[in-house]
Design a protein around this motif. Structure first.
Motif, PDB file in Angstrom:
ATOM      1  N   GLU A 139      11.082  31.375  58.929  1.00 15.38           N
ATOM      2  CA  GLU A 139      11.107  31.063  60.365  1.00 15.38           C
ATOM      3  C   GLU A 139      12.339  31.747  60.948  1.00 15.38           C
ATOM      4  OE1 GLU A 139      12.086  26.908  60.963  1.00 15.38           O
ATOM      5  OE2 GLU A 139      12.813  26.767  58.924  1.00 15.38           O
ATOM      6  N   GLU A 140      12.392  31.789  62.272  1.00 17.19           N
ATOM      7  CA  GLU A 140      13.574  32.344  62.936  1.00 17.19           C
ATOM      8  C   GLU A 140      14.682  31.307  62.835  1.00 17.19           C
ATOM      9  OE1 GLU A 140      13.916  35.267  64.899  1.00 17.19           O
ATOM     10  OE2 GLU A 140      12.004  35.905  64.017  1.00 17.19           O
ATOM     11  N   THR A 143      20.464  35.811  64.241  1.00 19.12           N
ATOM     12  CA  THR A 143      19.277  35.005  63.967  1.00 19.12           C
ATOM     13  C   THR A 143      18.418  35.833  63.015  1.00 19.12           C
ATOM     14  OG1 THR A 143      19.362  33.943  66.098  1.00 19.12           O
ATOM     15  CG2 THR A 143      17.230  33.951  65.003  1.00 19.12           C
ATOM     16  N   ARG A 159      14.962  36.046  60.053  1.00 20.50           N
ATOM     17  CA  ARG A 159      13.693  35.426  59.634  1.00 20.50           C
ATOM     18  C   ARG A 159      13.831  35.066  58.167  1.00 20.50           C
ATOM     19  NH1 ARG A 159       9.115  34.656  61.366  1.00 20.50           N
ATOM     20  NH2 ARG A 159       8.022  34.956  59.400  1.00 20.50           N
ATOM     21  N   ARG A 208      15.111  42.753  59.093  1.00 19.49           N
ATOM     22  CA  ARG A 208      14.913  42.114  60.394  1.00 19.49           C
ATOM     23  C   ARG A 208      13.586  41.376  60.460  1.00 19.49           C
ATOM     24  NH1 ARG A 208      18.216  43.419  64.681  1.00 19.49           N
ATOM     25  NH2 ARG A 208      19.055  45.295  63.749  1.00 19.49           N
TER      26      ARG A 208
END
Ligand code: ADP
Length: 434
Positions: free
Chosen positions: A288-289, A321, A323, A434
């Motif tokens: 998740e982010e 942030t 993932r 990313r």
């Protein structure tokens, strides 16, 4: 005196000789050009087989590609591979074939697979060298003569796939025309056999590694799972002993019980870490982010006693942030921060800095400390299971923390490594895509 006739004859002979010499020169030039052309073709074949071998991630696709290239090079309609069983060494037919015409050669394929290890490949394996069959119908010991001749096959040859001096397979090819043994071609095939042998060697080593990793995995899981319950029982009973008989025990006995409880606790930590290690490799990532900064804050909250005890000054820069699986990534930060506060140098007030920056197609996050540092020769070793380079009573641990961290980061598609901190201490760097 020579007559005019003689002169003309001599001149004519001279001319003829010259013409012949020219024709001979042209013939040689043409032959050389053809040889060069053939050579070029052969080099291309070798290159194509080498490229396919390098790309293959399993043995059979590499054999399949080689067969297709050889059939195309020779313009022969049938090619097939055999492989030796790794344990018994017994040769067996594979489902790897090239058939130019399925309807015509299907029966030959079926019979070959039924026989499993026919005469021609067996001969090649026994001799460890190529073998030529000028006529499949009359070749002694060929074994599939009737069906081969019925399909219109005439000549063929086979050569070994060699791993060093061991024959680990064989390839066979057939033509629908009569063909005489060609030593140049067989030398070329020998090279292909060696090349394919390297694929077999590489893939077997990879399979072996995967197998042993899976074994280790199963062991780690079983050990952590099955040892936990009896260990908890031992810890419980020993503590109970200490509590219930507190009045009857002297200091010496109490100290011994203390050591036993301590040992049980250390073993419990080790088992917990083993379970974490095995889970880090098997549980699905819940990506998740997540704000990496929040994970670091949460990790520091859990480490509050260690921060207080070490008196470490911790500085956290702006973090991206990413993932990632939040629970697992937090575990990574917690391990790295905990180590940074554990392996501190005497007489140096501990300082830990967490920073980040962009890296190739993602982020790099670094955890730097001014502790005792890691010698360059141990920079890789510290990530191995159970590896501890600063052991003894001063620093307690299981040697599994960094192995778990690397596993988690790599499963996220990133890397984790350590460098010396120029200001003293170490910098652990991890990248995340990313
Ligand atoms: P553990 O800390 O439980 O021994 P780790 O896998 O976390 O296991 O670390 C392996 C070894 O790497 C440690 O025993 C220690 O020798 C070394 N190490 C880890 N982090 C640091 C650090 N920040 N500074 C110096 N040495 C470290």
């Amino acid at each position: 005196m020579r007559s005019r006739f003689d002169e003309v004859t001599a001149l004519r002979e001279e001319l003829e000789a010259e013409r012949q010499a020219r024709r001979e020169a042209e013939r040689i030039a043409e032959e050389n050009a053809r040889a060069l052309y053939d050579r070029q073709d052969e080099l291309e074949l070798l290159e194509m087989v080498a490229a396919a071998s390098n790309e293959a991630t399993a043995i059979e696709p590499a054999l399949g590609a080689a067969i297709v290239h050889v059939c195309a090079h020779m313009r022969w309609p049938v090619g097939h591979a055999y492989i030796a069983d790794e344990a018994s060494g017994a040769l067996r037919s594979t489902a790897v074939w090239y058939l130019e015409d399925e309807a015509r050669y299907g029966a030959f394929r079926d019979l070959t697979e039924e026989v499993g290890a026919p005469g021609l490949p067996m001969r090649v394996v026994e001799a460890g060298e190529p073998s030529w069959v000028a006529d499949v119908a009359t070749e002694p010991g060929f074994g599939r003569a009737e069906v081969a001749a019925g399909a219109g096959l005439r000549s063929g040859f086979a050569f070994p796939v060699l791993m060093g001096t061991d024959t680990v397979g064989a390839l066979e090819f057939f033509s629908d025309r009569a063909a005489e043994p060609d030593p140049v071609l067989l030398a070329l095939m020998a090279q292909i056999g060696v090349q394919l042998g390297r694929v077999v060697e590489r893939e077997r080593a990879r399979e072996e590694l995967e197998r042993s990793n899976a074994d280790l995995e199963a062991f780690a899981y079983l050990a952590s799972h099955d040892l936990a319950a009896p260990l908890r029982a031992v810890g419980g009973f020993v503590s109970l002993l200490g509590r219930r008989y507190v009045d009857q025990l002297d200091d010496d006995a109490r100290e011994i019980i203390g050591h036993a409880v301590d040992g049980v606790q250390r073993m419990q930590t080790m088992i917990d870490d083993l379970l974490l290690y095995s889970r880090a490799g098997t549980t699905d990532l819940q990506r998740e982010e997540v704000a990496a900064g929040e994970l670091v804050t949460a990790a520091l909250r859990d480490l509050a006693p260690a921060v207080a005890e070490s008196g470490a000054q911790v500085e956290v820069g702006e973090l991206p942030t990413v993932r990632a699986d939040a629970t697992q990534l937090q575990r990574v930060f917690q391990n790295l921060l905990s180590n940074a506060m554990k392996y501190t140098a005497p007489d140096v007030s501990p300082r830990v800095v967490v920073r980040s920056g962009p890296a190739d197609g993602g982020w790099e996050i670094a955890v730097a400390d001014n502790g005792i540092g890691i010698e360059p020769r141990n920079a890789d070793r510290v990530f191995e299971m159970f590896a501890r380079v600063h052991g003894g009573a001063d620093y307690r641990g299981t040697g599994l923390g960094l192995a778990i961290c690397r596993r988690i980061v790599e499963r996220h598609g990133g890397r984790l490594w350590v460098e010396a901190n120029p200001g003293g201490g170490s910098v652990f760097r991890l990248t995340l895509p990313r």
